[in-house]
Design a protein around this motif. Structure first.
Motif, PDB file in Angstrom:
ATOM      1  N   ARG A 132       0.823  -1.206   0.000  1.00  0.00           N
ATOM      2  CA  ARG A 132       0.000   0.000   0.000  1.00  0.00           C
ATOM      3  C   ARG A 132       0.863   1.265   0.000  1.00  0.00           C
ATOM      4  N   ARG A 133       2.070   1.155   0.497  1.00  0.00           N
ATOM      5  CA  ARG A 133       2.968   2.305   0.600  1.00  0.00           C
ATOM      6  C   ARG A 133       3.293   2.896  -0.772  1.00  0.00           C
ATOM      7  N   SER A 134       3.272   2.058  -1.805  1.00  0.00           N
ATOM      8  CA  SER A 134       3.648   2.517  -3.148  1.00  0.00           C
ATOM      9  C   SER A 134       2.481   3.089  -3.940  1.00  0.00           C
ATOM     10  N   SER A 135       1.274   3.114  -3.350  1.00  0.00           N
ATOM     11  CA  SER A 135       0.115   3.648  -4.075  1.00  0.00           C
ATOM     12  C   SER A 135       0.254   5.157  -4.249  1.00  0.00           C
ATOM     13  N   ALA A 136      -0.356   5.680  -5.296  1.00  0.00           N
ATOM     14  CA  ALA A 136      -0.271   7.117  -5.587  1.00  0.00           C
ATOM     15  C   ALA A 136      -0.848   7.936  -4.436  1.00  0.00           C
ATOM     16  N   HIS A 137      -1.941   7.442  -3.833  1.00  0.00           N
ATOM     17  CA  HIS A 137      -2.577   8.187  -2.749  1.00  0.00           C
ATOM     18  C   HIS A 137      -1.646   8.307  -1.542  1.00  0.00           C
ATOM     19  N   VAL A 138      -1.005   7.197  -1.160  1.00  0.00           N
ATOM     20  CA  VAL A 138      -0.117   7.224   0.003  1.00  0.00           C
ATOM     21  C   VAL A 138       1.130   8.054  -0.289  1.00  0.00           C
ATOM     22  N   ARG A 139       1.644   7.967  -1.501  1.00  0.00           N
ATOM     23  CA  ARG A 139       2.804   8.805  -1.848  1.00  0.00           C
ATOM     24  C   ARG A 139       2.447  10.289  -1.723  1.00  0.00           C
ATOM     25  N   ALA A 140       1.228  10.637  -2.125  1.00  0.00           N
ATOM     26  CA  ALA A 140       0.790  12.029  -1.998  1.00  0.00           C
ATOM     27  C   ALA A 140       0.658  12.429  -0.527  1.00  0.00           C
ATOM     28  N   ALA A 157      -3.015   5.405   6.588  1.00  0.00           N
ATOM     29  CA  ALA A 157      -2.291   6.121   7.635  1.00  0.00           C
ATOM     30  C   ALA A 157      -1.069   5.326   8.087  1.00  0.00           C
ATOM     31  N   TYR A 158      -1.240   4.019   8.267  1.00  0.00           N
ATOM     32  CA  TYR A 158      -0.076   3.188   8.596  1.00  0.00           C
ATOM     33  C   TYR A 158       0.952   3.234   7.459  1.00  0.00           C
ATOM     34  N   ALA A 159       0.465   3.129   6.229  1.00  0.00           N
ATOM     35  CA  ALA A 159       1.364   3.026   5.083  1.00  0.00           C
ATOM     36  C   ALA A 159       2.220   4.274   4.894  1.00  0.00           C
ATOM     37  N   MET A 160       1.748   5.422   5.356  1.00  0.00           N
ATOM     38  CA  MET A 160       2.514   6.647   5.177  1.00  0.00           C
ATOM     39  C   MET A 160       3.630   6.793   6.206  1.00  0.00           C
ATOM     40  N   LEU A 161       3.620   5.952   7.239  1.00  0.00           N
ATOM     41  CA  LEU A 161       4.614   6.068   8.307  1.00  0.00           C
ATOM     42  C   LEU A 161       5.925   5.377   7.940  1.00  0.00           C
ATOM     43  N   ASP A 162       6.981   5.797   8.615  1.00  0.00           N
ATOM     44  CA  ASP A 162       8.275   5.101   8.550  1.00  0.00           C
ATOM     45  C   ASP A 162       8.537   4.321   9.831  1.00  0.00           C
ATOM     46  N   VAL A 163       8.045   4.842  10.944  1.00  0.00           N
ATOM     47  CA  VAL A 163       8.227   4.210  12.253  1.00  0.00           C
ATOM     48  C   VAL A 163       6.916   4.315  13.016  1.00  0.00           C
ATOM     49  N   PHE A 164       6.497   3.198  13.614  1.00  0.00           N
ATOM     50  CA  PHE A 164       5.295   3.206  14.453  1.00  0.00           C
ATOM     51  C   PHE A 164       5.714   3.245  15.915  1.00  0.00           C
ATOM     52  N   GLY A 204      -7.598  12.465  13.241  1.00  0.00           N
ATOM     53  CA  GLY A 204      -8.914  12.090  13.728  1.00  0.00           C
ATOM     54  C   GLY A 204      -9.110  10.586  13.595  1.00  0.00           C
ATOM     55  N   PRO A 205     -10.285  10.067  14.011  1.00  0.00           N
ATOM     56  CA  PRO A 205     -10.545   8.618  13.923  1.00  0.00           C
ATOM     57  C   PRO A 205     -10.566   8.150  12.474  1.00  0.00           C
ATOM     58  N   LEU A 206     -10.001   6.973  12.224  1.00  0.00           N
ATOM     59  CA  LEU A 206      -9.946   6.411  10.875  1.00  0.00           C
ATOM     60  C   LEU A 206     -10.365   4.946  10.914  1.00  0.00           C
ATOM     61  N   ARG A 207     -10.928   4.494   9.799  1.00  0.00           N
ATOM     62  CA  ARG A 207     -11.297   3.082   9.654  1.00  0.00           C
ATOM     63  C   ARG A 207     -10.977   2.622   8.243  1.00  0.00           C
ATOM     64  N   GLY A 208     -10.908   1.319   8.050  1.00  0.00           N
ATOM     65  CA  GLY A 208     -10.783   0.736   6.722  1.00  0.00           C
ATOM     66  C   GLY A 208      -9.569   1.218   5.955  1.00  0.00           C
ATOM     67  N   ASP A 209      -9.791   1.555   4.683  1.00  0.00           N
ATOM     68  CA  ASP A 209      -8.692   1.968   3.818  1.00  0.00           C
ATOM     69  C   ASP A 209      -7.987   3.214   4.336  1.00  0.00           C
ATOM     70  N   ALA A 210      -8.745   4.146   4.918  1.00  0.00           N
ATOM     71  CA  ALA A 210      -8.129   5.367   5.443  1.00  0.00           C
ATOM     72  C   ALA A 210      -7.162   5.035   6.568  1.00  0.00           C
ATOM     73  N   LEU A 211      -7.517   4.084   7.418  1.00  0.00           N
ATOM     74  CA  LEU A 211      -6.624   3.669   8.499  1.00  0.00           C
ATOM     75  C   LEU A 211      -5.395   2.969   7.924  1.00  0.00           C
ATOM     76  N   ALA A 212      -5.617   2.080   6.971  1.00  0.00           N
ATOM     77  CA  ALA A 212      -4.490   1.368   6.361  1.00  0.00           C
ATOM     78  C   ALA A 212      -3.540   2.341   5.663  1.00  0.00           C
TER      79      ALA A 212
END
Length: 417
Positions: free
Chosen positions: A207-215, A289-296, A279-287
């Motif tokens: 998911r990290r390589s998707s255009a949306h997450v890159r943006a 959010a994780y994908a945009m991170l480098d460290v959790f 704010g609160p996230l679910r589903g694809d929006a939550l996924a």
């Protein structure tokens, strides 16, 4: 000491279709770890052809939520609501006598009590009277919650009450070795381990390589900064203010995903970090959010499990978490993340700094974390739960003496509430 039980001796998913009464201290539209786990349990019961009856607190805002969903049904299962009061934006169900009537009419073969306290405690007592075996899932450290919300004097009583509630169940499921040890110290018998599954398809490194997450990454870290993030409820017991330790670290951007009563306070406490609050996230929006991170980064030192750690692993992230509670089972230091001493000043900062300075190490840890959870699906964990249900049915309902003691306690609590 609590006696460890092993559900592997019971064939996974074995037996004819049965009815499970799922009593939960939290359910939709409230979003938290208990709700997420209950939803996964209901999905698995339907997947395996079982029937369920859900008993949950009434919730402020429920009428608006119902208008967007089925009336008092979820996944085709009946949902019964019990009167509740609100505490810190969280509905707390009262031990109402209508619960006994609902259970008696449910035809349940087993009671599944999710994070039982007032509602679940009465359900376990009622199930015992009806001869229904019960499984109590320990998920929320209510005593720790009380302590961190200014009710320290009540914490020892709450812990004793929790111990007696779980002692009254046919079988108690602990999410981690630390929790199992704590329950054993409290004298809770018949304790088994049961973890949680993770959606390894939704939370995935690709998911990290998707255009949306890159943006998203470009907007959050326009200069290629390391994005450090927390995902979860914003409440005192989560100790998210620990992120303040990251102040002044060059090349770091901080993201906090989630909602809760502490948000306004955190916006003030973390103002120097210029945090992005999603704010609160679910589903694809939550996924995403994780994908945009480098460290959790996880901050709470009293987690009984730590589901967001598994989601971060599934997303291919290195995990930084306190060396206490559930994270002790979920993070292998130096392999898929770092564990820090929650009592040591700047320990969190030092752990993050190591991964920030060595992106290659962070990526290797992320890959190891992904491998760690690939077999930990909700389907496999759900089958383990069904085996635990069978074990509870083999054990049977708790002894009459225990039921009587528990019933008396709930009558007192009911009178006070």
């Amino acid at each position: 000491m609590g006696r460890a039980m092993n559900a592997r001796s019971v064939e996974r998913g074995a037996g004819s279709p049965r009815t499970v009464a799922v009593v939960t201290e939290s359910f939709l539209p409230t979003l938290n770890g208990v709700t997420t786990s209950v939803i996964a349990v209901l999905e698995h019961l339907r997947r395996r052809g079982h029937r369920a009856v859900v008993i949950a607190p009434d919730t402020p805002g429920l009428a608006a939520w119902r208008s967007r969903s089925e009336q008092e049904r979820y996944l085709g299962f009946d949902v019964h609501r019990i009167p509740a009061v609100a505490y810190r934006q969280f509905p707390v169900a009262l031990p109402h006598p209508v619960l006994d009537t609902i259970l008696a009419a449910s035809g349940a073969d087993v009671l599944h009590a999710a994070s039982p306290f007032l509602l679940g405690g009465r359900a376990i007592t009622a199930a015992g009277r009806l001869g229904i075996p019960s499984v109590a899932v320990f998920q929320t450290d209510v005593a720790g919650f009380a302590r961190r919300n200014g009710l320290s004097a009540a914490a020892p009583l709450v812990r004793r009450v929790l111990g007696r509630i779980h002692a009254g169940a046919s079988l108690t499921l602990a999410p981690s070795s630390a929790t199992a040890a704590m329950l054993a110290e409290e004298g809770v018998p018949r304790v088994a381990r049961w973890g949680r599954g993770v959606d390894t398809t939704l939370f995935h490194p690709d998911r990290r390589s998707s255009a949306h997450v890159r943006a998203l990454r470009r907007r959050t870290a326009p200069r290629g900064e390391t994005i450090v993030g927390y995902v979860g409820r914003l409440a005192p017991e989560k100790e998210v203010e620990r992120l303040a330790e990251l102040g002044g670290m060059p090349g770091i951007r901080v993201v906090v995903a989630g909602g809760g009563p502490s948000r306004a306070l955190l916006e003030r406490r973390l103002r120097h970090l210029d945090v992005t609050f999603t704010g609160p996230l679910r589903g694809d929006a939550l996924a995403d959010a994780y994908a945009m991170l480098d460290v959790f980064v996880h901050t709470g030192a009293a987690e009984t499990f730590g589901q967001t750690l598994q989601e971060a692993h599934a997303a291919g992230l290195p995990v930084v978490a306190p060396a206490s509670g559930g994270p002790l089972d979920l993070v292998a230091p130096g392999l898929d993340g770092e564990l820090y001493d929650p009592d040591a000043p700047l320990a969190l900062r030092s752990a993050v700094a190591r991964l920030h300075a060595d992106r290659g190490l962070a990526e290797r840890m992320g890959s190891a974390g992904r491998l760690r959870v690939e077999g930990t699906t909700w389907e496999s964990v759900g089958d383990e739960l069904l085996a635990h249900h069978e074990t509870a049915r083999t054990i049977g309902a708790p002894p009459a003496a225990t039921r009587t003691a528990r019933a008396g306690w709930h009558e007192k609590v009911g009178a006070r509430t």
